[in-house]
Design a protein around this motif. Structure first.
Motif, PDB file in Angstrom:
ATOM      1  N   GLY A  58      -4.614  -3.338   5.211  1.00  0.00           N
ATOM      2  CA  GLY A  58      -5.326  -4.077   6.249  1.00  0.00           C
ATOM      3  C   GLY A  58      -6.584  -4.766   5.754  1.00  0.00           C
ATOM      4  O   GLY A  58      -7.441  -5.147   6.556  1.00  0.00           O
ATOM      5  N   ALA A  59      -6.719  -4.967   4.447  1.00  0.00           N
ATOM      6  CA  ALA A  59      -7.852  -5.701   3.884  1.00  0.00           C
ATOM      7  C   ALA A  59      -7.508  -7.185   3.831  1.00  0.00           C
ATOM      8  O   ALA A  59      -6.340  -7.579   3.913  1.00  0.00           O
ATOM      9  CB  ALA A  59      -8.180  -5.175   2.491  1.00  0.00           C
ATOM     10  N   ALA A  60      -8.528  -8.019   3.671  1.00  0.00           N
ATOM     11  CA  ALA A  60      -8.304  -9.465   3.659  1.00  0.00           C
ATOM     12  C   ALA A  60      -7.277  -9.890   2.608  1.00  0.00           C
ATOM     13  O   ALA A  60      -6.378 -10.700   2.916  1.00  0.00           O
ATOM     14  CB  ALA A  60      -9.630 -10.192   3.462  1.00  0.00           C
ATOM     15  N   PRO A  61      -7.331  -9.373   1.372  1.00  0.00           N
ATOM     16  CA  PRO A  61      -6.328  -9.814   0.386  1.00  0.00           C
ATOM     17  C   PRO A  61      -4.903  -9.409   0.744  1.00  0.00           C
ATOM     18  O   PRO A  61      -3.960 -10.177   0.495  1.00  0.00           O
ATOM     19  CB  PRO A  61      -6.789  -9.121  -0.908  1.00  0.00           C
ATOM     20  CG  PRO A  61      -8.235  -8.841  -0.708  1.00  0.00           C
ATOM     21  CD  PRO A  61      -8.367  -8.528   0.748  1.00  0.00           C
ATOM     22  N   THR A  62      -4.725  -8.216   1.329  1.00  0.00           N
ATOM     23  CA  THR A  62      -3.363  -7.790   1.668  1.00  0.00           C
ATOM     24  C   THR A  62      -2.838  -8.561   2.876  1.00  0.00           C
ATOM     25  O   THR A  62      -1.644  -8.856   2.953  1.00  0.00           O
ATOM     26  CB  THR A  62      -3.302  -6.276   1.937  1.00  0.00           C
ATOM     27  OG1 THR A  62      -4.197  -5.929   3.008  1.00  0.00           O
ATOM     28  CG2 THR A  62      -3.688  -5.493   0.687  1.00  0.00           C
ATOM     29  N   LEU A  63      -3.714  -8.895   3.814  1.00  0.00           N
ATOM     30  CA  LEU A  63      -3.295  -9.708   4.954  1.00  0.00           C
ATOM     31  C   LEU A  63      -2.890 -11.109   4.493  1.00  0.00           C
ATOM     32  O   LEU A  63      -1.894 -11.670   4.958  1.00  0.00           O
ATOM     33  CB  LEU A  63      -4.418  -9.801   5.973  1.00  0.00           C
ATOM     34  CG  LEU A  63      -4.772  -8.518   6.721  1.00  0.00           C
ATOM     35  CD1 LEU A  63      -6.042  -8.702   7.528  1.00  0.00           C
ATOM     36  CD2 LEU A  63      -3.632  -8.101   7.637  1.00  0.00           C
ATOM     37  N   LYS A  64      -3.659 -11.665   3.565  1.00  0.00           N
ATOM     38  CA  LYS A  64      -3.331 -12.988   3.016  1.00  0.00           C
ATOM     39  C   LYS A  64      -1.987 -12.941   2.311  1.00  0.00           C
ATOM     40  O   LYS A  64      -1.160 -13.858   2.457  1.00  0.00           O
ATOM     41  CB  LYS A  64      -4.436 -13.435   2.068  1.00  0.00           C
ATOM     42  CG  LYS A  64      -4.219 -14.830   1.491  1.00  0.00           C
ATOM     43  CD  LYS A  64      -5.370 -15.223   0.572  1.00  0.00           C
ATOM     44  CE  LYS A  64      -5.144 -16.611  -0.025  1.00  0.00           C
ATOM     45  NZ  LYS A  64      -6.258 -16.999  -0.930  1.00  0.00           N
ATOM     46  N   LEU A  65      -1.763 -11.869   1.534  1.00  0.00           N
ATOM     47  CA  LEU A  65      -0.474 -11.713   0.853  1.00  0.00           C
ATOM     48  C   LEU A  65       0.659 -11.647   1.864  1.00  0.00           C
ATOM     49  O   LEU A  65       1.689 -12.331   1.706  1.00  0.00           O
ATOM     50  CB  LEU A  65      -0.483 -10.444  -0.002  1.00  0.00           C
ATOM     51  CG  LEU A  65       0.849 -10.042  -0.621  1.00  0.00           C
ATOM     52  CD1 LEU A  65       1.273 -11.048  -1.686  1.00  0.00           C
ATOM     53  CD2 LEU A  65       0.788  -8.627  -1.202  1.00  0.00           C
ATOM     54  N   ALA A  66       0.485 -10.840   2.904  1.00  0.00           N
ATOM     55  CA  ALA A  66       1.539 -10.673   3.908  1.00  0.00           C
ATOM     56  C   ALA A  66       1.918 -12.003   4.545  1.00  0.00           C
ATOM     57  O   ALA A  66       3.099 -12.332   4.686  1.00  0.00           O
ATOM     58  CB  ALA A  66       1.081  -9.675   4.971  1.00  0.00           C
ATOM     59  N   MET A  67       0.908 -12.788   4.930  1.00  0.00           N
ATOM     60  CA  MET A  67       1.190 -14.060   5.587  1.00  0.00           C
ATOM     61  C   MET A  67       1.785 -15.082   4.620  1.00  0.00           C
ATOM     62  O   MET A  67       2.462 -16.025   5.045  1.00  0.00           O
ATOM     63  CB  MET A  67      -0.084 -14.611   6.216  1.00  0.00           C
ATOM     64  CG  MET A  67      -0.586 -13.795   7.400  1.00  0.00           C
ATOM     65  SD  MET A  67       0.636 -13.622   8.735  1.00  0.00           S
ATOM     66  CE  MET A  67       0.828 -15.342   9.274  1.00  0.00           C
ATOM     67  N   SER A  68       1.565 -14.896   3.319  1.00  0.00           N
ATOM     68  CA  SER A  68       2.094 -15.851   2.348  1.00  0.00           C
ATOM     69  C   SER A  68       3.548 -15.578   1.988  1.00  0.00           C
ATOM     70  O   SER A  68       4.206 -16.445   1.399  1.00  0.00           O
ATOM     71  CB  SER A  68       1.237 -15.838   1.076  1.00  0.00           C
ATOM     72  OG  SER A  68       1.430 -14.645   0.345  1.00  0.00           O
ATOM     73  N   GLY A 122      -2.875  -0.613   8.388  1.00  0.00           N
ATOM     74  CA  GLY A 122      -4.127  -0.190   7.770  1.00  0.00           C
ATOM     75  C   GLY A 122      -5.341  -0.692   8.518  1.00  0.00           C
ATOM     76  O   GLY A 122      -5.308  -1.773   9.135  1.00  0.00           O
ATOM     77  N   ILE A 123      -6.425   0.066   8.447  1.00  0.00           N
ATOM     78  CA  ILE A 123      -7.618  -0.256   9.234  1.00  0.00           C
ATOM     79  C   ILE A 123      -8.803  -0.616   8.337  1.00  0.00           C
ATOM     80  O   ILE A 123      -9.946  -0.274   8.620  1.00  0.00           O
ATOM     81  CB  ILE A 123      -7.999   0.895  10.177  1.00  0.00           C
ATOM     82  CG1 ILE A 123      -8.226   2.199   9.386  1.00  0.00           C
ATOM     83  CG2 ILE A 123      -6.926   1.105  11.231  1.00  0.00           C
ATOM     84  CD1 ILE A 123      -8.782   3.327  10.243  1.00  0.00           C
ATOM     85  N   ALA A 124      -8.525  -1.369   7.249  1.00  0.00           N
ATOM     86  CA  ALA A 124      -9.607  -1.770   6.353  1.00  0.00           C
ATOM     87  C   ALA A 124     -10.480  -2.876   6.929  1.00  0.00           C
ATOM     88  O   ALA A 124     -11.489  -3.233   6.341  1.00  0.00           O
ATOM     89  CB  ALA A 124      -9.032  -2.208   5.003  1.00  0.00           C
ATOM     90  N   GLY A 125     -10.078  -3.428   8.075  1.00  0.00           N
ATOM     91  CA  GLY A 125     -10.929  -4.396   8.765  1.00  0.00           C
ATOM     92  C   GLY A 125     -10.873  -5.800   8.218  1.00  0.00           C
ATOM     93  O   GLY A 125     -11.786  -6.610   8.454  1.00  0.00           O
ATOM     94  N   GLY A 126      -9.806  -6.149   7.504  1.00  0.00           N
ATOM     95  CA  GLY A 126      -9.692  -7.484   6.946  1.00  0.00           C
ATOM     96  C   GLY A 126      -9.461  -8.547   8.009  1.00  0.00           C
ATOM     97  O   GLY A 126      -8.976  -8.272   9.113  1.00  0.00           O
ATOM     98  N   GLY A 150       0.839  -1.199   0.000  1.00  0.00           N
ATOM     99  CA  GLY A 150       0.000   0.000   0.000  1.00  0.00           C
ATOM    100  C   GLY A 150       0.869   1.242   0.000  1.00  0.00           C
ATOM    101  O   GLY A 150       1.503   1.559   1.016  1.00  0.00           O
ATOM    102  N   LEU A 151       0.897   1.956  -1.120  1.00  0.00           N
ATOM    103  CA  LEU A 151       1.829   3.074  -1.281  1.00  0.00           C
ATOM    104  C   LEU A 151       1.105   4.409  -1.360  1.00  0.00           C
ATOM    105  O   LEU A 151       1.376   5.239  -2.219  1.00  0.00           O
ATOM    106  CB  LEU A 151       2.695   2.843  -2.517  1.00  0.00           C
ATOM    107  CG  LEU A 151       3.619   1.629  -2.416  1.00  0.00           C
ATOM    108  CD1 LEU A 151       4.243   1.300  -3.756  1.00  0.00           C
ATOM    109  CD2 LEU A 151       4.693   1.860  -1.353  1.00  0.00           C
ATOM    110  N   GLY A 152       0.179   4.610  -0.427  1.00  0.00           N
ATOM    111  CA  GLY A 152      -0.413   5.924  -0.258  1.00  0.00           C
ATOM    112  C   GLY A 152       0.511   6.805   0.550  1.00  0.00           C
ATOM    113  O   GLY A 152       1.741   6.604   0.563  1.00  0.00           O
ATOM    114  N   GLY A 153      -0.055   7.780   1.269  1.00  0.00           N
ATOM    115  CA  GLY A 153       0.769   8.714   2.023  1.00  0.00           C
ATOM    116  C   GLY A 153       1.657   8.035   3.045  1.00  0.00           C
ATOM    117  O   GLY A 153       2.862   8.324   3.149  1.00  0.00           O
TER     118      GLY A 153
END
Length: 349
Positions: free
Chosen positions: A250-260, A272-276, A182-185
């Motif tokens: 912090g969304a489900a897909p990014t959390l899955k990516l991180a753990m993989s 992030g607070i996307a609630g994943g 995630g490359l926002g601010g």
């Protein structure tokens, strides 16, 4: 004075005329130099409501928790400040009595559930206004640094700085790797902080090519999204996996990516607070890997962030808006049309 007000849950903010505040005992009135517009503000007016039971966030109040300004007036008992000097504001406000507050970690206040507000601009009137009142102990001197450009440091730099400091034990060694998702601010500043504080190879990923181009210009190895995203990240680590992952979504897909992609003994820091939600299993998670979260940072860490800014080690990307365009800044933020941090400048020439 003018102020951007959150008047109710799930209601777009309003630009209103309100009375200029007076500093009370232990407080300082700042003439606002800059106020950053954050995605947390969008959550406040677009997603949150009373049913969520969020303590200290009940409207109405003035938005703006990334603030800088010049000293205008001091309250009773306040000394050591000179009118016109520039400061950055530490946003969180705790009870001031518990152990966490004594450490300057007011984000983790033990009495958060009963505090009247979570912070300046978060339940308490913030800096998206001509003037703002803040606790004197929450001011970090900026010297001759540009206070407008500094405003986002109060969150967009402090939050990744705190997360990265927590992960330094797994990064302070030869051959270490870090992944920024995630490359926002916050993610852009995280790349800069990682490059300044560690010798780790920084890998960065985002769905926007322009965001990855900006990260690459700052020294990151970029990996685009797609079906082979995890495989390409692992390839960039020689197949071993990433020592520290910083998920600024912090969304489900990014959390899955991180753990993989995290390595054995590595660390996944969710910011992030996307609630994943992510599923954990003893048989799939790498041994001794840590999945954790962090929120904002401490006042002492904000002093360190400002030191990095003044040394030229970090520089937020900003887009300036005059006060009469503050609501436009929030609309663009909500619609995902900003490529830099929106900073409202109430007293722009």
């Amino acid at each position: 004075m003018r102020a951007v007000r959150l008047t109710d849950w799930k209601t777009f903010p309003e630009l209103q005329e309100i009375e200029r505040p007076k500093p009370g005992p232990g407080e300082v009135l700042l003439k606002v130099a800059g106020a950053g517009a954050c995605h947390s503000d969008v959550s406040l007016f677009a997603e949150f409501d009373a049913s969520m039971g969020l303590p200290g966030l009940q409207p109405p109040y003035t938005l703006g928790h990334e603030n800088s300004g010049w000293v205008e007036e001091v309250g009773e008992g306040v000394t050591g400040f000179t009118k016109g000097d520039a400061y950055l504001v530490y946003g969180p406000t705790g009870c001031g009595r518990c152990a966490a507050c004594a450490r300057g970690e007011e984000t983790y206040c033990e009495n958060a559930a009963t505090n009247p507000a979570q912070g300046v601009g978060l339940g308490r009137d913030g800096g998206m206004a001509d003037y703002v009142v803040v606790p004197a102990g929450h001011l970090i001197p900026l010297g001759d640094a540009d206070p407008v450009a500094a405003a986002p440091l109060a969150d967009a730099a402090l939050t990744p700085y705190h997360a990265i400091k927590k992960a330094l034990p797994v990064l302070n060694r030869g051959g270490a790797t870090a992944l920024v998702v995630g490359l926002g601010g916050l993610g852009q500043i995280a790349v800069q902080i990682l490059r300044a504080l560690t010798g780790a190879t920084v890998i960065a990923t985002d769905m926007k090519q322009s965001a990855m181009d900006a990260a690459a210009a700052r020294g990151a190895v970029t990996v685009p999204g797609g079906d082979d995203q995890a495989a390409r990240i692992r390839e960039a680590t020689g197949g071993r996996g990433v020592d520290a992952v910083f998920d600024f979504v912090g969304a489900a897909p990014t959390l899955k990516l991180a753990m993989s992609v995290v390595a054995v003994g590595g660390r996944v820091q969710v910011v992030g607070i996307a609630g994943g939600v992510v599923e954990w299993s003893f048989f799939t998670a790498p041994y001794e890997s840590v999945l954790t979260s962090s929120y904002w940072g401490s006042v002492s860490e904000l002093h360190e962030v400002v030191a990095m800014y003044r040394a030229g080690q970090i520089e937020p990307d900003i887009q300036r808006f005059p006060m009469d365009q503050a609501l436009d800044a929030y609309r663009l933020l909500h619609e995902g049309k900003l490529s830099a941090r929106a900073v409202v400048v109430p007293h722009a020439a």
